[in-house]
Scaffold this motif. Sequence first.
Motif, PDB file in Angstrom:
ATOM      1  N   UNK A 184       5.311  -7.490   9.715  1.00  0.00           N
ATOM      2  CA  UNK A 184       6.436  -6.556   9.632  1.00  0.00           C
ATOM      3  C   UNK A 184       6.194  -5.620   8.463  1.00  0.00           C
ATOM      4  N   UNK A 185       6.486  -4.349   8.663  1.00  0.00           N
ATOM      5  CA  UNK A 185       6.373  -3.345   7.611  1.00  0.00           C
ATOM      6  C   UNK A 185       7.766  -2.936   7.149  1.00  0.00           C
ATOM      7  N   UNK A 186       7.904  -2.810   5.825  1.00  0.00           N
ATOM      8  CA  UNK A 186       9.152  -2.369   5.222  1.00  0.00           C
ATOM      9  C   UNK A 186       8.811  -1.240   4.259  1.00  0.00           C
ATOM     10  N   UNK A 187       9.452  -0.095   4.453  1.00  0.00           N
ATOM     11  CA  UNK A 187       9.266   1.017   3.514  1.00  0.00           C
ATOM     12  C   UNK A 187      10.044   0.691   2.251  1.00  0.00           C
ATOM     13  N   UNK A 188       9.372   0.839   1.094  1.00  0.00           N
ATOM     14  CA  UNK A 188      10.002   0.459  -0.167  1.00  0.00           C
ATOM     15  C   UNK A 188      10.599   1.627  -0.921  1.00  0.00           C
ATOM     16  N   UNK A 189      10.245   2.864  -0.546  1.00  0.00           N
ATOM     17  CA  UNK A 189      10.789   4.039  -1.233  1.00  0.00           C
ATOM     18  C   UNK A 189      12.197   4.319  -0.748  1.00  0.00           C
ATOM     19  N   UNK A 190      13.079   4.638  -1.673  1.00  0.00           N
ATOM     20  CA  UNK A 190      14.469   4.927  -1.302  1.00  0.00           C
ATOM     21  C   UNK A 190      14.518   6.198  -0.452  1.00  0.00           C
ATOM     22  N   UNK A 191      15.396   6.168   0.539  1.00  0.00           N
ATOM     23  CA  UNK A 191      15.568   7.327   1.392  1.00  0.00           C
ATOM     24  C   UNK A 191      14.608   7.365   2.564  1.00  0.00           C
ATOM     25  N   UNK A 246       0.880  -1.172   0.000  1.00  0.00           N
ATOM     26  CA  UNK A 246       0.000   0.000   0.000  1.00  0.00           C
ATOM     27  C   UNK A 246       0.915   1.217   0.000  1.00  0.00           C
ATOM     28  N   UNK A 247       0.833   2.000  -1.069  1.00  0.00           N
ATOM     29  CA  UNK A 247       1.726   3.152  -1.173  1.00  0.00           C
ATOM     30  C   UNK A 247       3.165   2.693  -1.207  1.00  0.00           C
ATOM     31  N   UNK A 248       3.984   3.207  -0.303  1.00  0.00           N
ATOM     32  CA  UNK A 248       5.404   2.865  -0.235  1.00  0.00           C
ATOM     33  C   UNK A 248       5.715   1.860   0.866  1.00  0.00           C
ATOM     34  N   UNK A 249       4.696   1.154   1.345  1.00  0.00           N
ATOM     35  CA  UNK A 249       4.905   0.213   2.441  1.00  0.00           C
ATOM     36  C   UNK A 249       4.555  -1.207   2.017  1.00  0.00           C
ATOM     37  N   UNK A 250       5.492  -2.120   2.247  1.00  0.00           N
ATOM     38  CA  UNK A 250       5.253  -3.553   2.078  1.00  0.00           C
ATOM     39  C   UNK A 250       4.960  -4.111   3.453  1.00  0.00           C
ATOM     40  N   UNK A 251       3.806  -4.764   3.602  1.00  0.00           N
ATOM     41  CA  UNK A 251       3.504  -5.446   4.854  1.00  0.00           C
ATOM     42  C   UNK A 251       3.631  -6.937   4.616  1.00  0.00           C
ATOM     43  N   UNK A 252       4.390  -7.587   5.475  1.00  0.00           N
ATOM     44  CA  UNK A 252       4.580  -9.039   5.458  1.00  0.00           C
ATOM     45  C   UNK A 252       3.828  -9.584   6.654  1.00  0.00           C
ATOM     46  N   UNK A 279       5.060  -6.389  14.696  1.00  0.00           N
ATOM     47  CA  UNK A 279       4.239  -6.664  15.860  1.00  0.00           C
ATOM     48  C   UNK A 279       3.467  -7.954  15.697  1.00  0.00           C
ATOM     49  N   UNK A 280       2.573  -8.177  16.646  1.00  0.00           N
ATOM     50  CA  UNK A 280       1.743  -9.380  16.664  1.00  0.00           C
ATOM     51  C   UNK A 280       0.298  -8.948  16.841  1.00  0.00           C
TER      52      UNK A 280
END
Length: 147
Positions: free
Chosen positions: A137-144, A80-86, A124-125
């Motif tokens: 877990x959330x990972x921002x995918x946009x550089x910077x 969603x947007x610049x965030x990958x949620x696993x 989190x859980x």
Amino acid sequence: MNQETVGARPQLGRPIRNFSVLLSPTPRGARLGRLLAVEQLRCWGLPLDPASQIVAELAANAATHGRVSGRDFRLTLYVVGDTLRIEVTDTRGDRLPALPEQAPPDAESGRGLLLVDALADRWGVTPGPPPRKTVWADVLTAKGDRR
């Protein structure tokens, strides 16, 4: 069954992407989850690191600590947007993960959540309908944007 859906309405100028697959709670299922996640990230044009390592750790934990005979675990990826949620959902809601302070230097395991904590922007859980829980877990995918 694996599934990919792309939302029709863009959010933050981009479509909402989703991939989900049920996997056996075994080392083989955990490995397959990582391989499928890597392929999906490639298809979406997203960076493989650190997401592939986070998927590997969460899937291994589900196969090791969340295992219930005859019950699969689910791996879900959302963008969603610049965030990958696993998300990894298993059927051991009674066993919540805890971040260890430090694994003994000679221990062969016990560092998975430490790695997730170091690599993810947030994690989190979430308790699910019994007997489930979801570790995410959330990972921002946009550089910077990485911390």
